[in-house]
Structure formats: structure tokens, C-alpha cells
Design an enzyme around this catalytic site. Structure first.
Site, PDB file in Angstrom:
ATOM      1  N   CYS A 140      -0.423   4.124   2.155  1.00 27.47           N
ATOM      2  CA  CYS A 140      -0.217   3.924   3.604  1.00 27.47           C
ATOM      3  C   CYS A 140       1.247   4.141   3.982  1.00 27.47           C
ATOM      4  O   CYS A 140       1.548   4.760   4.992  1.00 27.47           O
ATOM      5  CB  CYS A 140      -0.575   2.505   4.025  1.00 27.47           C
ATOM      6  SG  CYS A 140      -2.047   1.836   3.276  1.00 27.47           S
ATOM      7  N   ASP A 141       2.166   3.601   3.197  1.00 31.41           N
ATOM      8  CA  ASP A 141       3.554   3.495   3.646  1.00 31.41           C
ATOM      9  C   ASP A 141       4.559   4.329   2.846  1.00 31.41           C
ATOM     10  O   ASP A 141       5.729   4.405   3.231  1.00 31.41           O
ATOM     11  CB  ASP A 141       3.989   2.014   3.600  1.00 31.41           C
ATOM     12  CG  ASP A 141       3.139   1.159   4.548  1.00 31.41           C
ATOM     13  OD1 ASP A 141       2.722   1.684   5.598  1.00 31.41           O
ATOM     14  OD2 ASP A 141       2.882  -0.012   4.234  1.00 31.41           O
ATOM     15  N   CYS A 147       0.837  -1.207   0.000  1.00 30.88           N
ATOM     16  CA  CYS A 147       0.000   0.000   0.000  1.00 30.88           C
ATOM     17  C   CYS A 147       0.868   1.252   0.000  1.00 30.88           C
ATOM     18  O   CYS A 147       1.382   1.656   1.039  1.00 30.88           O
ATOM     19  CB  CYS A 147      -0.947  -0.006   1.198  1.00 30.88           C
ATOM     20  SG  CYS A 147      -1.994   1.454   1.263  1.00 30.88           S
TER      21      CYS A 147
END
Ligand code: NDP
Length: 313
Positions: free
Chosen positions: A140-141, A137
Site C-alpha cells: 500500500c505505502d 503494508c
């Protein structure tokens, strides 16, 4: 036999948010957590983009918070797996669900929040370094790799979108596509091609993710020339697709050609009266914890209104 007002299948942000709202509306929800209690977020480390956590929070902690909040209002959480359902097609009808040990559950409404699972390459070095620089992701990261060089695998819309997203944060993005062409839409391909710091490599497959504790690079092979090469990167993003967790419902409820549940207009109603879908199981576009939580809230409200409308509360 007891008939529940609401059964929630799945325990990610969608399932627990549905539980919080359903419990506060006196629907006495029962959650079955599924195989991976807490869902996909339990496999991530830091979550920096969920509103309300100014310092960030690690995924498993956030899921414990959500569970506790749902339980505070009386949600019953069962660590178990539903492996069969029998939906009633009638408005106001009773749906059946069966746990893996054969227990039959009767319920007036079901909220399906079984999520989706990111696909991985399946090579041992990739599995070992999940959470150590291997992520599925970018949104997200990606931020954790600010100013650094990363690689992304995949040639679909997700990979193209995430590559351009990462290119804004990272100094360089090497995009590894296994064929001699991308599957992404022309518009997305165009965006990739005109982004200066994306190094697009066709016919490229990962042989090994390098690094002991954290990702230090990837060894790739050109599947046309068989030439191998090591590239230094500190992050590797896998964007080769997701699989919605809907095998259980196949043949009983409307889903699209990829297996995502179809919800009506801007609601969480499925084609089965009293069965609602929230979170990634019905969303291949956004896939964020906060959007999943949003649709979980919607599903509980839809279930409450449905029960009121069939005069059953
Ligand atoms: P896709 O299935 O469309 O693409 C997957 C990509 O990963 C393909 O390039 C595929 O290669 C590659 N791949 C699969 N397995 C491997 C492997 N083992 N090793 C290397 N590469 C692999 O998935 P997406 O997640 O990109 O998209 C899913 C759906 O969601 C699509 O319908 C897409 O259009 C849609 N979507 C739409 C968006 C938008 O409109 N904004 C954003 C994101 C997704 P190959 O082509 O060789 O099979």
C-alpha cells in the site's frame, strides 16, 4: 421476530462490496460496522492502487464512498458490534447474532467480513508515527518512499516478501529480525539474501522510532551484544503478522491454525450452510482492498444463490 435475509458483519471493502451486491439483489442487507467502522483502510492515508481512482484517494474517504454506494441501494448500516453468534447447522436454518447491547438478530444468511488486524510492536513512538512513515503494508505505502531508505521489522514470509518488494522501489531496505534466523520459507530467505540492497540484521530489535512528525530513523539494539545503533530511514514497515478477527466465531466454524476462516474451493462458503466469509478474515495471502472487495462480491452472489436454492427468496 423479523428474520433478515442477509446480515453482514464488518465494514471494510469486503463488507461494503458484499452489501452493494446484496442490496441490488433485493437481499435487504444489514451491516454491523464493528469496532473500527471502515476497517483497516481508515488507518491509512493515501490509497493509490484501488482501481478507479486515477489521482489516488485517502483511505477514510474511500470507505465513506463505499458506505454511500451500499446505502444508495438500501443497505442499512448500523454502528454496532456483534459480540455473539449462534449458527444453525441446518441448510435453510436461521442463524442468530447478538449485538453488544443484547439485541438478538435472526437471519437466513451471514456474510462475515470482520477482517484482520496488523500486529504492531506496541512502542509509543511507533504508535505516534503511524501514518507519518510507520506502515503495516508495504504494497500500500511502499511507493511513497521511492528512492529512499526504509526499514522493515519481521522475519516471516510477509516480511521477506515485503522486503524484496520494497527493495525494487527504495534505495536501501534494512531488515530487522529479532532472532538469529528467519521464520520465512527457505525460498523467501534465499530471495532476501540475494537482493543486494537489503541489509539483513539478525538479533535486532527496535527501541525507538525517531522523528517528531515523520519518521527520521530508528534506534535499534542488538539483543546479543546490547550494542545500540541509530539508522536513518524515512519509512518503517511493520511486518510481524496479522491476527484475523475471528475470536467471536471460535468453536462454531472451521478455521485454520492461525484463526483464518476456511472457505470451500474457490467460493466464499464456510462449513456452515448460509454463512459466507470474505476479505482478510479468510485471506492471509493477498490482503488487498481490491481482493477483499472481490471476495465481498462473491459472498453476496453465493448468499443469493444459497437463498434461491433453499427456496427462500
Ligand atoms: P509470521 O507469524 O509467520 O512471522 C512473524 C515474524 O515477525 C516472525 O519472524 C516473528 O519473529 C516476528 N515478530 C513477531 N512479533 C515481533 C515483535 N514484537 N518484534 C519483532 N519481530 C516480531 O507472520 P507472517 O505475516 O510473515 O506470515 C503469516 C502466515 O502467512 C505464515 O503462515 C506465512 O507462511 C503465510 N504467508 C505466506 C505467503 C506466501 O506464501 N507467499 C506470504 C505471506 C504470508 P519470531 O520468528 O522471532 O517469532
Amino acid at each position: 421476530m423479523q428474520v433478515l435475509k442477509t446480515l453482514i458483519i464488518g465494514s471494510g471493502p469486503a463488507g461494503y462490496t458484499a452489501a452493494i451486491y446484496a442490496a441490488r439483489a433485493d437481499l435487504e442487507p444489514v451491516v454491523y460496522t464493528g469496532m473500527e467502522p471502515g476497517g483497516q483502510l481508515t488507518t491509512t492515508t493515501e490509497v493509490d492502487n484501488f482501481p478507479g481512482y486515477p489521482e489516488g484517494v485517502d483511505g477514510p474517504t474511500m470507505m465513506i464512498h463505499l458506505q454511500k454506494q451500499a446505502e444508495r441501494f438500501g443497505t442499512k448500516v448500523n454502528n454496532g458490534f456483534i459480540n455473539k453468534v449462534e449458527f444453525s447447522k441446518n441448510r435453510g436454518g436461521i442463524h442468530k447474532a447478538f449485538t453488544e447491547d443484547g439485541t438478538e438478530i435472526n437471519t437466513k444468511t451471514i456474510i462475515i467480513s470482520t477482517g484482520a488486524s496488523a500486529k504492531y510492536l506496541g512502542i509509543p513512538s511507533e504508535q505516534r508515527l503511524r501514518g507519518g512513515g510507520v506502515s503495516a503494508c508495504a504494497v500500500c505505502d511502499g511507493f511513497f518512499f521511492k528512492g529512499q531508505e526504509v526499514a522493515i521489522v519481521g522475519g516471516g514470509d510477509t516480511a521477506a516478501e515485503e522486503a524484496t518488494y520494497l527493495a525494487k522501489i527504495c534505495s536501501k531496505v534494512t531488515m530487522l529480525v529479532r532472532k538469529d534466523r528467519m521464520r520465512a520459507s527457505k525460498a523467501m530467505q534465499h530471495r532476501v539474501l540475494k537482493t543486494a540492497n537489503i541489509d539483513l540484521r539478525y538479533n535486532s530489535e527496535i527501541e525507538e522510532v525517531l522523528g517528531d512528525q515523520v519518521v527520521e530513523g530508528v534506534r535499534i539494539k542488538n539483543n546479543k551484544t546490547n550494542v545500540k545503533e541509530e539508522i536513518s530511514v524515512s519509512g518503517l514497515f511493520i511486518a510481524i503478522g496479522h491476527k484475523p478477527n475471528t475470536d467471536l466465531f471460535r468453536g462454531q466454524i472451521e478455521m485454520d491454525e492461525l484463526g483464518y476462516l476456511i472457505t470451500k474451493n474457490k467460493t466464499t462458503h464456510t462449513n456452515i450452510p448460509g454463512v459466507f466469509a470474505s476479505g482478510d478474515v479468510q485471506d492471509k495471502e493477498y490482503r488487498q482492498a481490491v481482493t477483499a472487495a472481490g471476495t465481498g462480491c462473491m459472498a453476496a452472489l453465493d448468499a443469493e444463490r444459497y437463498l434461491q436454492s433453499v427456496n427462500d427468496l
